[in-house]
Design an enzyme around this catalytic site. Structure first.
Site, short mmCIF file in Angstrom:
data_model
loop_
_atom_site.label_atom_id
_atom_site.label_comp_id
_atom_site.label_asym_id
_atom_site.label_seq_id
_atom_site.Cartn_x
_atom_site.Cartn_y
_atom_site.Cartn_z
N ASP A 195 0.86 -1.18 0.00
CA ASP A 195 0.00 0.00 0.00
C ASP A 195 0.89 1.23 0.00
O ASP A 195 2.13 1.11 -0.11
CB ASP A 195 -0.97 -0.03 1.21
CG ASP A 195 -2.34 0.55 0.84
OD1 ASP A 195 -2.37 1.73 0.45
OD2 ASP A 195 -3.34 -0.17 0.91
N HIS A 268 -2.86 3.15 -4.65
CA HIS A 268 -2.29 2.70 -3.37
C HIS A 268 -0.86 2.18 -3.56
O HIS A 268 -0.48 1.15 -3.01
CB HIS A 268 -3.16 1.57 -2.77
CG HIS A 268 -4.44 2.04 -2.14
ND1 HIS A 268 -4.48 2.61 -0.91
CD2 HIS A 268 -5.71 2.02 -2.60
CE1 HIS A 268 -5.75 2.92 -0.61
NE2 HIS A 268 -6.50 2.57 -1.63
N GLU A 334 -10.12 2.24 -4.82
CA GLU A 334 -9.78 3.64 -4.56
C GLU A 334 -8.62 4.15 -5.41
O GLU A 334 -7.56 4.47 -4.88
CB GLU A 334 -9.40 3.79 -3.07
CG GLU A 334 -10.53 3.41 -2.13
CD GLU A 334 -10.13 3.54 -0.68
OE1 GLU A 334 -10.93 4.09 0.08
OE2 GLU A 334 -9.03 3.08 -0.30
C1 ACM Z 1 -10.89 -0.80 0.72
O1 ACM Z 1 -11.42 -0.75 1.84
N1 ACM Z 1 -10.24 0.24 0.23
C2 ACM Z 1 -10.94 -2.01 -0.08
#
Ligand code: ACM
Length: 547
Positions: A195, A268, A334
């Site tokens: 991430d 991410h 996201e």
């Molecule tokens: C997430 O909670 N961004 C998968």
């Protein structure tokens, strides 16, 4: 003498109601209460064609029973034995029947997993240290009640996801999690390995991912004793070597848990971009691994750069080599795409591929990663934005049969996925995000959410819509997952405090037929399991502990 022991055991075993979580599909107690007492020297015999995997599990069961109880098991031929194991192909994949009689236990199953879960149920009727395979008193009475359990899970996928990027959890912490998953018959560990805040898995072809990407200059921490504090020094290098991965894969496999490794792409990715800025949309910039929690970076992978895409392919390739399970996870949640929208190269690529939107570049990218996984005979998971973000293109995901992990607008996402023939796993933010605060009171430590995602909310969530879906769609709801993000969780103790007991509620959603679920009875069993959780050194939320 033996009869006297059996009689003594009877009263004791029947003083307590059965304590097996997840609750089995069907339990029949004997009309005449009685118990089976594990003899200090006992025999196990097998019938039918037992595969080598089942035999390994049976040997491990005997070793652990010896360590926990002092009772010594021996394999023998013929049906005259204490525990008789029978392969019966008519059983469901993970199903079993456990029949406990005063002089013999018989277990029927079709597969190694069925045998394993039957033995887990047998152990679950014993003290916590036996369930966990830990040493304990050697001359005690290890008796279980006579009954017949006929059992099989509601769903094939019963998962737990742990984010090890925002905060790192060493190998021993992961094993502690796998141990408790196995007790509750969970079978998928989704490992969120990368991430913005850290790249936590060794990739041999790209050593800077861990040399640079696994260290941030500091880290914002949080646990149940202190709210938000700085680590005060470089956080890292913290990552799993490929050796660690092999160790954990093996440990999980012994517990019938498949690992689904996730590298989150194309968003991410700050930790990766800090290591390899040439794969970002602005290669001239310098980037740092994030130390702040939470957050979401706009710096993403440049999918118009063939070298960046090849990098992603190479990473997926190494993951496929490292992890023997049937699936890997490419993330896809996201992902802000402003940088693609402002990039001439991305515009050109979008035109060249005749894509209707910039978002469709992400769909194309996921399709490319699915091809790499498919070349290894593996399927691909992605988070639901890969089909629900505006402008996403379902075609490449449908072609590849990408499986959708539904979290945000989870039910709408699952409807969309299943109506397009895609498999869904249900893990809604709120009830199944078990890193969130579990109780709404002043003295609760800081965590995500307002504190209304309690054990009861988690338990009472029904993952499959009861109306308005076709049987074909219903058949694509393949399971449930508890998900745990660690932005505000920096220690094992706090992880377990939030994870338990809500993990047990998701385990029961995954296993028990919905019409058998019963919250007060579940709470009773959780209270009984304190003995087990304490024996295993687990921390857990005490909100539903009887006063
Ligand atoms: C997430 O909670 N961004 C998968």
């Amino acid at each position: 003498m033996i009869i006297a022991i059996v009689t003594l055991g009877t009263a004791k075993a029947f003083a307590q109601p059965l304590n097996i979580t997840p609750l089995p599909k069907q339990v029949e107690m004997r009309a005449e209460p009685a118990t089976f007492r594990l003899p200090s020297k006992y025999t196990i015999a097998t019938q039918g064609s037992m595969d080598s995997r089942t035999m390994e599990d049976v040997k491990r069961f005997m070793e652990q029973m010896q360590l926990s109880t002092g009772c010594r098991g021996k394999l023998k031929d013929g049906a005259k034995c204490d525990i008789l194991l029978t392969v019966d192909p008519s059983f469901e994949e993970e199903g079993y029947q456990l029949k406990v009689e005063p002089r013999q236990v018989t277990l029927r199953f079709a597969t190694a997993a069925g045998c394993y879960y039957g033995l887990q149920s047998l152990r679950k009727m014993m003290p916590g240290h036996v369930v966990l395979g830990k040493p304990g008193p050697k001359k005690a009475d290890y008796s279980i009640p006579c009954l017949t359990i006929t059992d099989a899970p509601r769903f094939g996928y019963r998962g737990f996801m742990l984010d090890v990027s925002r905060h790192f959890f060493p190998v021993d912490d992961i094993k502690h999690v796998l141990d408790i998953m196995a007790v509750y018959k969970m079978n998928r560990f989704h490992w969120h390995l990368t991430d913005d805040q850290g790249w936590r898995i060794e990739i041999k072809k790209y050593p800077k991912l861990t040399e640079i990407g696994s260290v941030s200059e500091d880290m914002l921490m949080n646990d149940e004793t202190r709210t938000k504090y700085w680590y005060g020094k470089p956080y890292g290098p913290f990552f799993y070597t490929q050796e660690d991965v092999r160790d954990i894969v093996q440990y999980a496999a012994e517990r019938h848990i498949e690992i689904i490794p996730e590298v989150d792409m194309p968003g991410h990715m700050m930790a990766a971009i800090a290591a390899y800025p040439e794969f970002s949309c602005h290669p001239d910039r310098t980037y740092k691994v994030w130390k702040e929690n939470p957050g979401l970076s706009v710096d993403i992978l440049n999918v118009s750069n063939p070298k960046a895409v090849q990098f992603a392919r190479d990473v997926v390739e190494e993951l496929c080599q490292m992890f023997p399970g049937p699936e890997i996870h490419i993330g896809g949640d996201e992902c802000p795409i402003m940088q693609w929208e402002n990039s001439d190269a991305c515009k050109a690529m979008k035109e060249q591929l005749a894509l209707p939107t910039f978002r469709a570049l992400q769909s194309w990218f996921i399709g490319e990663m699915a091809k790499v996984a498919a070349a290894h005979g593996k399927g691909l998971f992605a988070w639901n934005e890969s089909i629900t973000s505006e402008g996403s293109d379902l075609a490449p995901l449908q072609q590849a049969g990408v499986k959708i992990m539904c979290w945000v607008g989870a039910q709408a996402a699952a409807r969309k996925a299943t109506s397009h023939g895609l498999t869904s796993i249900i893990t809604p933010i709120g009830p199944y995000y078990i890193n969130r605060k579990q109780w709404n009171s002043e003295d609760e430590p800081f965590a995500a959410g307002p504190g209304n995602d309690s054990l009861s909310v988690t338990y009472n969530y029904e993952p499959v819509p009861e109306t308005d879906i076709t049987p074909q769609m219903a058949s694509l709801y393949k399971g449930v997952q508890a998900t745990f993000w660690t932005e505000f969780v920096a220690t094992r103790s706090y992880l377990e405090y939030l994870m338990l007991p809500r993990l047990l509620a998701v385990a029961e959603a995954g296993w028990t037929p919905k019409e058998k679920k019963n919250f007060p009875d579940f709470v009773r069993r959780f209270n009984a399991d304190r003995e087990l959780l304490d024996a295993g050194g687990y921390n857990y939320g005490k909100h539903y502990i009887y006063k």
